[in-house]
Design a protein around this motif. Sequence first.
Motif, PDB file in Angstrom:
ATOM      1  N   PRO A  58      36.636  36.104  37.347  1.00  0.00           N
ATOM      2  CA  PRO A  58      37.302  36.643  36.067  1.00  0.00           C
ATOM      3  C   PRO A  58      36.528  35.646  34.819  1.00  0.00           C
ATOM      4  O   PRO A  58      36.452  34.641  34.786  1.00  0.00           O
ATOM      5  CB  PRO A  58      38.635  36.982  35.500  1.00  0.00           C
ATOM      6  CG  PRO A  58      39.508  37.144  37.085  1.00  0.00           C
ATOM      7  CD  PRO A  58      38.575  36.096  37.794  1.00  0.00           C
ATOM      8  N   SER A  59      35.319  35.331  34.382  1.00  0.00           N
ATOM      9  CA  SER A  59      34.998  35.412  33.086  1.00  0.00           C
ATOM     10  C   SER A  59      35.457  34.966  31.917  1.00  0.00           C
ATOM     11  O   SER A  59      35.825  34.485  31.132  1.00  0.00           O
ATOM     12  CB  SER A  59      33.944  36.018  32.554  1.00  0.00           C
ATOM     13  OG  SER A  59      33.612  36.738  32.156  1.00  0.00           O
ATOM     14  N   ASN A  72      38.341  55.349  35.716  1.00  0.00           N
ATOM     15  CA  ASN A  72      38.777  56.545  36.268  1.00  0.00           C
ATOM     16  C   ASN A  72      39.254  56.486  37.653  1.00  0.00           C
ATOM     17  O   ASN A  72      40.306  57.095  37.897  1.00  0.00           O
ATOM     18  CB  ASN A  72      38.447  57.924  35.707  1.00  0.00           C
ATOM     19  CG  ASN A  72      37.909  58.187  34.269  1.00  0.00           C
ATOM     20  OD1 ASN A  72      38.595  58.152  33.531  1.00  0.00           O
ATOM     21  ND2 ASN A  72      36.778  59.021  34.103  1.00  0.00           N
ATOM     22  N   CYS A  73      39.274  55.686  37.689  1.00  0.00           N
ATOM     23  CA  CYS A  73      39.272  54.905  39.800  1.00  0.00           C
ATOM     24  C   CYS A  73      40.626  54.537  39.722  1.00  0.00           C
ATOM     25  O   CYS A  73      41.188  53.514  38.377  1.00  0.00           O
ATOM     26  CB  CYS A  73      38.570  54.725  40.392  1.00  0.00           C
ATOM     27  SG  CYS A  73      37.042  55.551  40.684  1.00  0.00           S
ATOM     28  N   THR A  74      41.323  54.707  40.266  1.00  0.00           N
ATOM     29  CA  THR A  74      43.052  53.914  40.568  1.00  0.00           C
ATOM     30  C   THR A  74      42.650  52.436  40.608  1.00  0.00           C
ATOM     31  O   THR A  74      41.605  52.198  41.050  1.00  0.00           O
ATOM     32  CB  THR A  74      43.550  54.207  42.417  1.00  0.00           C
ATOM     33  OG1 THR A  74      43.654  55.321  42.198  1.00  0.00           O
ATOM     34  CG2 THR A  74      44.463  53.903  42.326  1.00  0.00           C
ATOM     35  N   ILE A  75      43.797  51.464  40.125  1.00  0.00           N
ATOM     36  CA  ILE A  75      43.591  49.978  39.971  1.00  0.00           C
ATOM     37  C   ILE A  75      44.535  49.778  41.119  1.00  0.00           C
ATOM     38  O   ILE A  75      45.609  50.126  41.678  1.00  0.00           O
ATOM     39  CB  ILE A  75      44.834  49.394  38.387  1.00  0.00           C
ATOM     40  CG1 ILE A  75      43.354  50.537  37.058  1.00  0.00           C
ATOM     41  CG2 ILE A  75      44.356  48.034  38.585  1.00  0.00           C
ATOM     42  CD1 ILE A  75      44.404  49.845  36.202  1.00  0.00           C
ATOM     43  N   LEU A  76      43.963  49.335  42.166  1.00  0.00           N
ATOM     44  CA  LEU A  76      44.257  48.658  43.388  1.00  0.00           C
ATOM     45  C   LEU A  76      44.585  46.966  43.076  1.00  0.00           C
ATOM     46  O   LEU A  76      45.632  47.078  43.717  1.00  0.00           O
ATOM     47  CB  LEU A  76      42.916  48.342  43.974  1.00  0.00           C
ATOM     48  CG  LEU A  76      42.744  50.151  44.319  1.00  0.00           C
ATOM     49  CD1 LEU A  76      41.463  49.887  45.263  1.00  0.00           C
ATOM     50  CD2 LEU A  76      43.664  50.968  45.250  1.00  0.00           C
ATOM     51  N   GLY A  77      44.542  46.015  42.457  1.00  0.00           N
ATOM     52  CA  GLY A  77      45.243  45.004  41.655  1.00  0.00           C
ATOM     53  C   GLY A  77      44.208  44.464  41.215  1.00  0.00           C
ATOM     54  O   GLY A  77      43.996  45.051  39.812  1.00  0.00           O
ATOM     55  N   VAL A  78      44.905  43.370  40.770  1.00  0.00           N
ATOM     56  CA  VAL A  78      44.411  42.824  39.105  1.00  0.00           C
ATOM     57  C   VAL A  78      43.696  41.359  39.545  1.00  0.00           C
ATOM     58  O   VAL A  78      44.284  40.838  40.668  1.00  0.00           O
ATOM     59  CB  VAL A  78      45.771  42.286  38.165  1.00  0.00           C
ATOM     60  CG1 VAL A  78      44.862  41.482  37.076  1.00  0.00           C
ATOM     61  CG2 VAL A  78      45.588  44.480  37.803  1.00  0.00           C
ATOM     62  N   LEU A  79      42.620  40.731  39.069  1.00  0.00           N
ATOM     63  CA  LEU A  79      42.619  39.282  39.240  1.00  0.00           C
ATOM     64  C   LEU A  79      42.824  39.065  38.179  1.00  0.00           C
ATOM     65  O   LEU A  79      42.138  38.818  37.343  1.00  0.00           O
ATOM     66  CB  LEU A  79      40.361  39.377  39.888  1.00  0.00           C
ATOM     67  CG  LEU A  79      39.883  38.580  39.976  1.00  0.00           C
ATOM     68  CD1 LEU A  79      39.987  38.440  41.371  1.00  0.00           C
ATOM     69  CD2 LEU A  79      38.320  38.974  39.790  1.00  0.00           C
ATOM     70  N   GLN A  80      43.407  36.980  38.587  1.00  0.00           N
ATOM     71  CA  GLN A  80      43.376  36.568  37.681  1.00  0.00           C
ATOM     72  C   GLN A  80      42.942  36.153  37.004  1.00  0.00           C
ATOM     73  O   GLN A  80      41.533  35.500  38.214  1.00  0.00           O
ATOM     74  CB  GLN A  80      45.235  35.969  37.900  1.00  0.00           C
ATOM     75  CG  GLN A  80      45.796  37.002  38.088  1.00  0.00           C
ATOM     76  CD  GLN A  80      46.016  37.344  36.440  1.00  0.00           C
ATOM     77  OE1 GLN A  80      46.293  37.694  35.150  1.00  0.00           O
ATOM     78  NE2 GLN A  80      47.692  39.314  36.904  1.00  0.00           N
ATOM     79  N   PRO A  81      42.453  35.159  36.037  1.00  0.00           N
ATOM     80  CA  PRO A  81      42.039  34.322  35.706  1.00  0.00           C
ATOM     81  C   PRO A  81      41.528  32.978  36.715  1.00  0.00           C
ATOM     82  O   PRO A  81      40.222  32.521  37.358  1.00  0.00           O
ATOM     83  CB  PRO A  81      42.400  33.560  33.776  1.00  0.00           C
ATOM     84  CG  PRO A  81      42.867  34.592  33.968  1.00  0.00           C
ATOM     85  CD  PRO A  81      43.896  35.506  34.734  1.00  0.00           C
ATOM     86  N   THR A  82      42.350  32.477  37.602  1.00  0.00           N
ATOM     87  CA  THR A  82      42.449  31.356  38.202  1.00  0.00           C
ATOM     88  C   THR A  82      42.564  32.502  39.971  1.00  0.00           C
ATOM     89  O   THR A  82      42.406  31.028  40.823  1.00  0.00           O
ATOM     90  CB  THR A  82      44.024  30.615  38.061  1.00  0.00           C
ATOM     91  OG1 THR A  82      45.327  31.472  38.449  1.00  0.00           O
ATOM     92  CG2 THR A  82      44.340  30.113  36.562  1.00  0.00           C
ATOM     93  N   LEU A 118      32.831  39.487  35.006  1.00  0.00           N
ATOM     94  CA  LEU A 118      32.648  38.339  36.182  1.00  0.00           C
ATOM     95  C   LEU A 118      32.149  36.792  35.982  1.00  0.00           C
ATOM     96  O   LEU A 118      31.332  36.829  35.653  1.00  0.00           O
ATOM     97  CB  LEU A 118      32.367  38.839  37.071  1.00  0.00           C
ATOM     98  CG  LEU A 118      32.761  39.998  38.212  1.00  0.00           C
ATOM     99  CD1 LEU A 118      32.982  40.594  39.562  1.00  0.00           C
ATOM    100  CD2 LEU A 118      34.489  39.580  38.228  1.00  0.00           C
ATOM    101  N   ASP A 119      32.392  35.783  36.675  1.00  0.00           N
ATOM    102  CA  ASP A 119      31.772  34.580  35.798  1.00  0.00           C
ATOM    103  C   ASP A 119      30.127  34.971  37.275  1.00  0.00           C
ATOM    104  O   ASP A 119      29.801  35.205  37.993  1.00  0.00           O
ATOM    105  CB  ASP A 119      32.240  33.984  36.788  1.00  0.00           C
ATOM    106  CG  ASP A 119      33.323  32.866  35.930  1.00  0.00           C
ATOM    107  OD1 ASP A 119      33.490  33.336  34.315  1.00  0.00           O
ATOM    108  OD2 ASP A 119      33.810  31.759  36.621  1.00  0.00           O
ATOM    109  N   GLY A 120      29.077  34.578  35.892  1.00  0.00           N
ATOM    110  CA  GLY A 120      27.720  34.914  36.737  1.00  0.00           C
ATOM    111  C   GLY A 120      27.243  36.424  37.497  1.00  0.00           C
ATOM    112  O   GLY A 120      26.483  36.583  37.687  1.00  0.00           O
ATOM    113  N   TYR A 121      28.522  37.707  36.435  1.00  0.00           N
ATOM    114  CA  TYR A 121      28.274  38.556  36.574  1.00  0.00           C
ATOM    115  C   TYR A 121      28.276  39.120  38.175  1.00  0.00           C
ATOM    116  O   TYR A 121      27.228  40.042  38.659  1.00  0.00           O
ATOM    117  CB  TYR A 121      26.649  39.312  35.879  1.00  0.00           C
ATOM    118  CG  TYR A 121      26.312  38.855  34.599  1.00  0.00           C
ATOM    119  CD1 TYR A 121      27.460  39.548  33.387  1.00  0.00           C
ATOM    120  CD2 TYR A 121      26.360  37.924  33.998  1.00  0.00           C
ATOM    121  CE1 TYR A 121      27.040  39.768  32.384  1.00  0.00           C
ATOM    122  CE2 TYR A 121      25.990  37.251  32.484  1.00  0.00           C
ATOM    123  CZ  TYR A 121      26.633  38.166  31.458  1.00  0.00           C
ATOM    124  OH  TYR A 121      27.377  37.896  30.067  1.00  0.00           O
ATOM    125  N   GLY A 122      29.135  38.811  39.083  1.00  0.00           N
ATOM    126  CA  GLY A 122      29.564  38.792  40.227  1.00  0.00           C
ATOM    127  C   GLY A 122      28.333  38.626  41.378  1.00  0.00           C
ATOM    128  O   GLY A 122      27.459  37.690  41.047  1.00  0.00           O
TER     129      GLY A 122
END
Length: 129
Positions: A58-59, A72-82, A118-122
């Motif tokens: 994550p940026s 509107n789509c379901t959140i499946l998880g969370v990408l943390q900064p580390t 995202l870093d580098g735009y994915g």
Amino acid sequence: MRKTLVMTAVAASVLSGITLAAPASAVPKAPPSEVGAMHASCGTIGPNRDNRVDADAPSGGAANQRSGTSTNCTILGVLQPTDDALYFCWTEGNDGYTWTYLRNQRTGVRGWVRDNLLDGYGSDDYCGF
């Protein structure tokens, strides 16, 4: 990033009068708006075309991983900064943003994240839809 690099290469070749030749595998893919892209509806899985791990993906802060390319789509998880992320591919959402399908290396959760988070735009590789 990918759009900037393509525009820079085109501008350089036009200004220098040199025609650039490259193998088909090195030619940048057209942006989705030029190939009739469709968004990834909720529940869509992206193919693993990129297969590149980005450390601390994550940026900024945490980024939600969703089941499709819409908030509107379901959140499946969370990408943390580390968290590190394995990038699969990118496509365009109905919101006009590009989204990357990825796997969180820490949790194993797969989902879509908007590229501006995202870093580098994915991912650099287009999903094909």
